[in-house]
Design a protein around this motif. Structure first.
Motif, short mmCIF file in Angstrom:
data_model
loop_
_atom_site.label_atom_id
_atom_site.label_comp_id
_atom_site.label_asym_id
_atom_site.label_seq_id
_atom_site.Cartn_x
_atom_site.Cartn_y
_atom_site.Cartn_z
N ASP A 190 -9.59 -6.53 -5.48
CA ASP A 190 -8.63 -5.83 -4.63
C ASP A 190 -8.46 -6.54 -3.29
O ASP A 190 -7.36 -6.66 -2.77
CB ASP A 190 -9.09 -4.39 -4.39
N LEU A 222 0.82 -1.20 0.00
CA LEU A 222 0.00 0.00 0.00
C LEU A 222 0.86 1.26 0.00
O LEU A 222 0.50 2.25 -0.63
CB LEU A 222 -0.95 0.00 1.19
N ASP A 270 -8.99 2.91 -0.88
CA ASP A 270 -8.94 2.76 -2.34
C ASP A 270 -9.34 1.35 -2.80
O ASP A 270 -9.32 1.09 -4.00
CB ASP A 270 -7.53 3.06 -2.85
N THR A 309 2.61 1.59 -3.60
CA THR A 309 1.67 1.94 -4.66
C THR A 309 0.93 3.24 -4.38
O THR A 309 0.10 3.65 -5.17
CB THR A 309 0.63 0.82 -4.85
N ASN A 310 1.25 3.89 -3.26
CA ASN A 310 0.60 5.15 -2.90
C ASN A 310 -0.91 4.98 -2.82
O ASN A 310 -1.67 5.81 -3.31
CB ASN A 310 0.98 6.25 -3.90
N SER A 311 -1.33 3.88 -2.23
CA SER A 311 -2.75 3.58 -2.06
C SER A 311 -3.06 3.45 -0.58
O SER A 311 -2.16 3.43 0.26
CB SER A 311 -3.11 2.27 -2.77
N GLY A 312 -4.31 3.32 -0.28
CA GLY A 312 -4.74 3.12 1.09
C GLY A 312 -5.91 2.15 1.12
O GLY A 312 -6.41 1.72 0.07
#
Length: 105
Positions: free
Chosen positions: A74, A59, A68, A62-65
């Motif tokens: 997912d 996370l 997202d 990939t600059n995700s949270g």
């Protein structure tokens, strides 16, 4: 595809680390000719930490949270990452214990 997600440096560092740890694990298994129950227990105890660390690492890279997460795929991918991180951590912990403690317990 994974090289694009993680970047060339991180991806190849992870590949090399995985190969080295796997070879060390096989070396330990052949050297000791048995699996130590005590070391295996500690390796299993470390598995949740490895799973959580793997998910947080992915996370973060990939600059995700968690907000997202868009659908079932997912969740499946994050679950697979957690499982692979847990297994990888167990192998790492068992290998390090065996290399540091020469005599099988």
């Amino acid at each position: 595809m994974l090289e694009e997600i993680f970047g060339r440096g991180i991806f190849w560092t992870m590949v090399i680390a995985a190969v080295v740890i796997t070879l060390a694990y096989f070396y330990v298994l052949f050297r000791d000719r048995a699996i130590s129950a005590r070391k295996f227990l500690w390796a299993q105890v470390s598995m949740p930490f490895g799973g959580i660390a793997a998910v947080l690492f992915v996370l973060g890279v990939t600059n995700s949270g968690f907000r997202d997460i868009g659908g079932p795929i997912d969740v499946i991918v994050l679950f697979a990452v957690a499982v692979l991180g847990a297994v990888g951590c167990a192998i790492l912990v068992y290998t390090v214990q065996s290399l540091l403690q020469r005599k099988p317990v």
